[in-house]
Design an enzyme around this catalytic site. Sequence first.
Site, mmCIF file in Angstrom:
data_model
loop_
_atom_site.group_PDB
_atom_site.id
_atom_site.type_symbol
_atom_site.label_atom_id
_atom_site.label_comp_id
_atom_site.label_asym_id
_atom_site.label_seq_id
_atom_site.Cartn_x
_atom_site.Cartn_y
_atom_site.Cartn_z
ATOM 1 N N GLU A 37 -58.509 64.133 -24.801
ATOM 2 C CA GLU A 37 -58.259 65.083 -25.885
ATOM 3 C C GLU A 37 -58.211 66.464 -25.243
ATOM 4 O O GLU A 37 -59.241 66.976 -24.783
ATOM 5 C CB GLU A 37 -59.363 65.060 -26.956
ATOM 6 C CG GLU A 37 -59.061 66.055 -28.070
ATOM 7 C CD GLU A 37 -60.199 66.372 -29.037
ATOM 8 O OE1 GLU A 37 -59.956 67.159 -29.965
ATOM 9 O OE2 GLU A 37 -61.315 65.862 -28.861
ATOM 10 N N ASP B 279 -61.785 71.022 -22.300
ATOM 11 C CA ASP B 279 -61.687 72.391 -22.815
ATOM 12 C C ASP B 279 -62.388 73.307 -21.818
ATOM 13 O O ASP B 279 -63.168 72.849 -20.989
ATOM 14 C CB ASP B 279 -62.367 72.495 -24.192
ATOM 15 C CG ASP B 279 -61.839 73.657 -25.036
ATOM 16 O OD1 ASP B 279 -61.190 73.407 -26.068
ATOM 17 O OD2 ASP B 279 -62.078 74.833 -24.663
ATOM 18 N N ASP C 255 -53.898 76.395 -29.416
ATOM 19 C CA ASP C 255 -53.466 77.747 -29.798
ATOM 20 C C ASP C 255 -51.935 77.776 -29.787
ATOM 21 O O ASP C 255 -51.337 77.395 -28.782
ATOM 22 C CB ASP C 255 -54.004 78.774 -28.779
ATOM 23 C CG ASP C 255 -55.522 78.702 -28.687
ATOM 24 O OD1 ASP C 255 -56.168 78.853 -29.723
ATOM 25 O OD2 ASP C 255 -56.053 78.464 -27.576
ATOM 26 N N ASP D 224 -51.418 72.631 -37.120
ATOM 27 C CA ASP D 224 -51.120 73.247 -38.418
ATOM 28 C C ASP D 224 -50.070 74.346 -38.250
ATOM 29 O O ASP D 224 -49.726 75.009 -39.228
ATOM 30 C CB ASP D 224 -52.395 73.840 -39.046
ATOM 31 C CG ASP D 224 -53.014 74.919 -38.174
ATOM 32 O OD1 ASP D 224 -52.752 74.924 -36.957
ATOM 33 O OD2 ASP D 224 -53.760 75.757 -38.704
ATOM 34 N N THR E 245 -60.661 68.280 -37.624
ATOM 35 C CA THR E 245 -61.302 69.144 -36.630
ATOM 36 C C THR E 245 -61.698 70.470 -37.275
ATOM 37 O O THR E 245 -61.269 70.793 -38.382
ATOM 38 C CB THR E 245 -60.353 69.437 -35.446
ATOM 39 O OG1 THR E 245 -59.381 70.386 -35.888
ATOM 40 C CG2 THR E 245 -59.664 68.190 -34.928
ATOM 41 N N TYR F 78 -60.741 73.473 -36.420
ATOM 42 C CA TYR F 78 -59.585 74.350 -36.658
ATOM 43 C C TYR F 78 -58.710 73.849 -37.785
ATOM 44 O O TYR F 78 -58.080 74.640 -38.476
ATOM 45 C CB TYR F 78 -58.794 74.575 -35.357
ATOM 46 C CG TYR F 78 -59.335 75.772 -34.628
ATOM 47 C CD1 TYR F 78 -60.460 75.643 -33.814
ATOM 48 C CD2 TYR F 78 -58.801 77.045 -34.806
ATOM 49 C CE1 TYR F 78 -61.022 76.745 -33.190
ATOM 50 C CE2 TYR F 78 -59.358 78.146 -34.176
ATOM 51 C CZ TYR F 78 -60.463 77.994 -33.369
ATOM 52 O OH TYR F 78 -61.019 79.095 -32.754
ATOM 53 N N GLU F 79 -58.688 72.542 -37.962
ATOM 54 C CA GLU F 79 -57.917 72.031 -39.107
ATOM 55 C C GLU F 79 -58.515 72.598 -40.397
ATOM 56 O O GLU F 79 -57.793 73.042 -41.287
ATOM 57 C CB GLU F 79 -57.944 70.495 -39.135
ATOM 58 C CG GLU F 79 -57.239 69.957 -40.373
ATOM 59 C CD GLU F 79 -56.920 68.470 -40.322
ATOM 60 O OE1 GLU F 79 -57.055 67.861 -39.243
ATOM 61 O OE2 GLU F 79 -56.535 67.941 -41.362
#
Length: 236
Positions: free
Chosen positions: A42, A67, A116, A152, A192, A194-195
């Site tokens: 991921e 990350d 991002d 998104d 998530t 950010y979702e």
Amino acid sequence: MAQKKLLRFAQIKDFNNVHEYPAGMQGEWRTYFKNNNPVILELACGRGEYTVGLATLYPNKNFIGVDIKGNRMYIGAKKALDNKLTNAAFLRTQIEKITDYFSPGEVDEIWITFPDPQLRISKAKKRLTHPRFLRLYQQVLKSDGIIHLKTDSPDLYDFTKLVAAKYDLQIIKDDANIYTDKIITPELNIKTHYESLDIAQSNTIHYLQFILPVKIKNEDDALQQLLQKNIEADLA
Ligand SMILES: C[S@@+](CC[C@H](N)C(=O)[O-])C[C@H]1O[C@@H](n2cnc3c(N)ncnc32)[C@H](O)[C@@H]1O
């Protein structure tokens, strides 16, 4: 740096499921997981909701969240430890360095979750579905390994489709809005952080699933010019 952030950075150093810029892990992930199961990444995992969610759904596969931000990763890594998920791990590094940590073909699949969107054209090369990154993924992904993008951002979704058309990616699934009234797969249902923020304020989640071609062309200057042209046409 805020106290909590510092504390989390310190705590992940003691987590046995977090690997920060590890030496000697290239080609060793299956040994680390103590099985021969598929290895799935991921990328831009943030708090690692997909790493933890997929590891829970699929105990016979291994998941690694990647990350640069250790304080975000702390949340997923802690959850994986609390839930005794031995098939989930975290790698703290820049995605640009991914080839330092995996050997050719070691990775079976890649999820890119709410990266991002890097909306400015001058930053297009930082988009995680830019051919510059796809070439890196190709070096570690098995041939025909699937890449999933969940975003998104309509801009990133359109950009990735443009890259797919220009660079001969094979799109397997293209869903412009996964939450229209139909049943979606359990993996797409994982939410998530950010979702939930819905920064693009689109209230729409886009999903692409694709395979890389055998060789990714080098036409990045032409791509950049096309992006610039599209922007100018939009502004005219
Ligand atoms: C918008 S957040 C999404 C996090 C998570 N997937 C979610 O949906 O909540 C993007 C994440 O990508 C990470 N990121 C961006 N560029 C990166 C890079 N080049 N290398 C490593 N991490 C990166 C950031 O640190 C951040 O956690």
